[in-house]
Write an enzyme that holds these catalytic residues in place. Sequence first.
Site: not given
Ligand code: S3P
Length: 735
Positions: A322, A469, A615
């Site tokens: 991330s 996200q 995750d």
């Molecule tokens: C992430 C947010 C998570 C996570 C993904 C990375 C990010 O997803 O599952 O691997 O970097 O913002 P969601 O926002 O869809 O939960």
Amino acid sequence: MIGRLVVVGLGLIGGSFAKGLRESGLCREVVGVDLDPQSRKLAVELGVVDRCEENLESACVGADVIQLAVPILAMEKLLARLAGMDLGQAVLTDVGSAKGNVVRAARETMPGRLSRFVPGHPIAGSEQSGVEASNAALFRRHKVILTPLAETAPEALAVVDRLWRALEADVEHMQVERHDEVLAATSHLPHLLAFGLVDSLAKRNENLDIFRYAAGGFRDFTRIAGSDPVMWHDIFLANREAVLRTLDTFRSDLDALRDAVDAGDGHQLLGVFTRARVAREHFSKILARRAYVDAMNSNDLIFLAQPGGRLSGRIRVPGDKSISHRSIMLGSLAEGTTEVEGFLEGEDALATLQAFRDMGVVIEGPHHGRVTIHGVGLNGLKPPPGPIYLGNSGTSMRLLSGLLAAQSFDTVLTGDASLSKRPMNRVANPLREMGAVIETAEQGRPPVVIRGGHKLKALTYALPMASAQVKSCLLLAGLYAEGQTSVTEPAPTRDHTERMLRGFGYDVKVDGATASLVSGGKLSATHIEVPADISSAAFFLVAASIAEGSDLLLEHVGINPTRTGVIDILRLMGGDITLENQREVGGEPVADLRVRGAKLKGIDIPEHLVPLAIDEFPVLFVAAACAEGRTVLRGAEELRVKESDRIQVMADGLLALGVKCEPTPDGIIIDGGEIGGGEVHGHGDHRIAMSFSVASLRASAPIRIHDCANVATSFPNFLALCAEVGIRVAEEGKS
Ligand code: S3P
């Protein structure tokens, strides 16, 4: 089975075609035709053909397929001669390096026979020539392009297709014009440059000195200037128009480079060189069939995990995914040069990096986790040359959507099979409320088409699901939207965007569950140190916990409180994890994690921990399978829309290994117990493949895990680190 194959022209290509097919046994008889008596004699002696004819007409009597393998400028005359003969139903094909001129000649000389004509071009050759160089395996794993005409009969095409496939060539079909454009750029232009450069240097007075000091670069660049001058002279005359077009484009690019050198514009030079370097690496991977696109599509990368083992040692897992994504995005939009250390060199983060290169940002590296980003400012991105391919990476697609919705140019975002199934409406809908113009495929799936040039207005938005996200996407759009953009989340999610924006000097207000920012500011370049990814560390946290007698240290792991659910859950299950040497690095807390083997027990996972461990559930399910008693997960329906449906896919795999479990709409119930061996599937999801690798520590027999190529998206050195600490998993067939 073909009756008689006639090959006209017994050079390297014609000879190799004849010899390969003769050895394949696919043709009853292979007849060669050549003007040169010596070649005809040799062809028979070397077993290239069954027999030879001097006379074209008598050779072609009763032929089923006639292959024309003469020099390209001789093709016209040959076609005219063949047009005057009675060839019955024979299929005619050729191997010319340019197709437009051959097709033109065929249309003029034999308009009534076009249904039996299949133009072709094998992309194979060598510096050798002549019938004595004939090699039955020359075309194996080489591309052969067939350019059928509108008139070509499907059964004629099928015959020629079949012959090339019998030689193990990769056959592709293409339009004539497209073939000539592509070859002009990838083959003809480089040959022209190589011949031209050597000649230009050789003409100079000081040429002796130049050649005496010429090093490897010169030799590599000019290797193809050793090719057959007559053949190449033919090709340039035959493919004149397409070569001129590609040459003119190149000439203006060369002028731009000249201007950059003249003006001392290092930025421009660095941009061209860094882009070229990655593009070349990418091409070499494609040529060697190692392209990640290729790997993603091949469902057969199998991990074989041997049962048992115990973990020890100290390792550092790769950088946080991330944070790596965000470092490229914000570094690109900043003013000044941002240095990143600890960057994750996995396919997902590389997809983001490539996207910004495509939009004109000069990015050096990655080299041992170091990346230098020459920021272009919030309004400095340029239109990409084509669709932006984001591979497996949902984070890239969702975050970029917000950013790109505010640009002046259009963009198209695409991805692999897994990403193409994932929901994008969760970002497209609120962005539309901000005034963005976005189209998706049905049910909000990729590709995402974003229309540029629309002014955004700020939005106050309550997220319907806990998603970092979506939050990040809207905050990035908010950088450009008129007014204050506020996003409220139903439960805490990772806050790396908020932290990093502040690190770049941008004011972000966080009030309880609401993050807000106002547009009009700027980002200032900074230094970013990416901690090790707790999501990757999680595989080893679980592995060491379930393997009795383990004692492992995981160095420099990010322990941002929005990410540590996995530690909390494992501790609730009885895990023995301690945090050592806690510190803060560049706005993110980090620690070394010590984990020892422990007797785990089943628990009801507190729902508030779900977004904080989102995750890590696949591997936590493995922990639950090894725990005593029942583990219940609820409130985790988001797991169904990750890289795979992680609830179903994990349940399927665990059941295959004999674990008692039951998927529910928003979670799973797992009864701990014995784990057997067996076959499970990764379903294109990196975390599934790695989780089942970990399960092997407690399995009673080997576990074969299919479809593991995507492990490279987040954890390229997973197998190496497994080997280092004592998890016995490897690619099948490799020790
Ligand atoms: C992430 C947010 C998570 C996570 C993904 C990375 C990010 O997803 O599952 O691997 O970097 O913002 P969601 O926002 O869809 O939960």
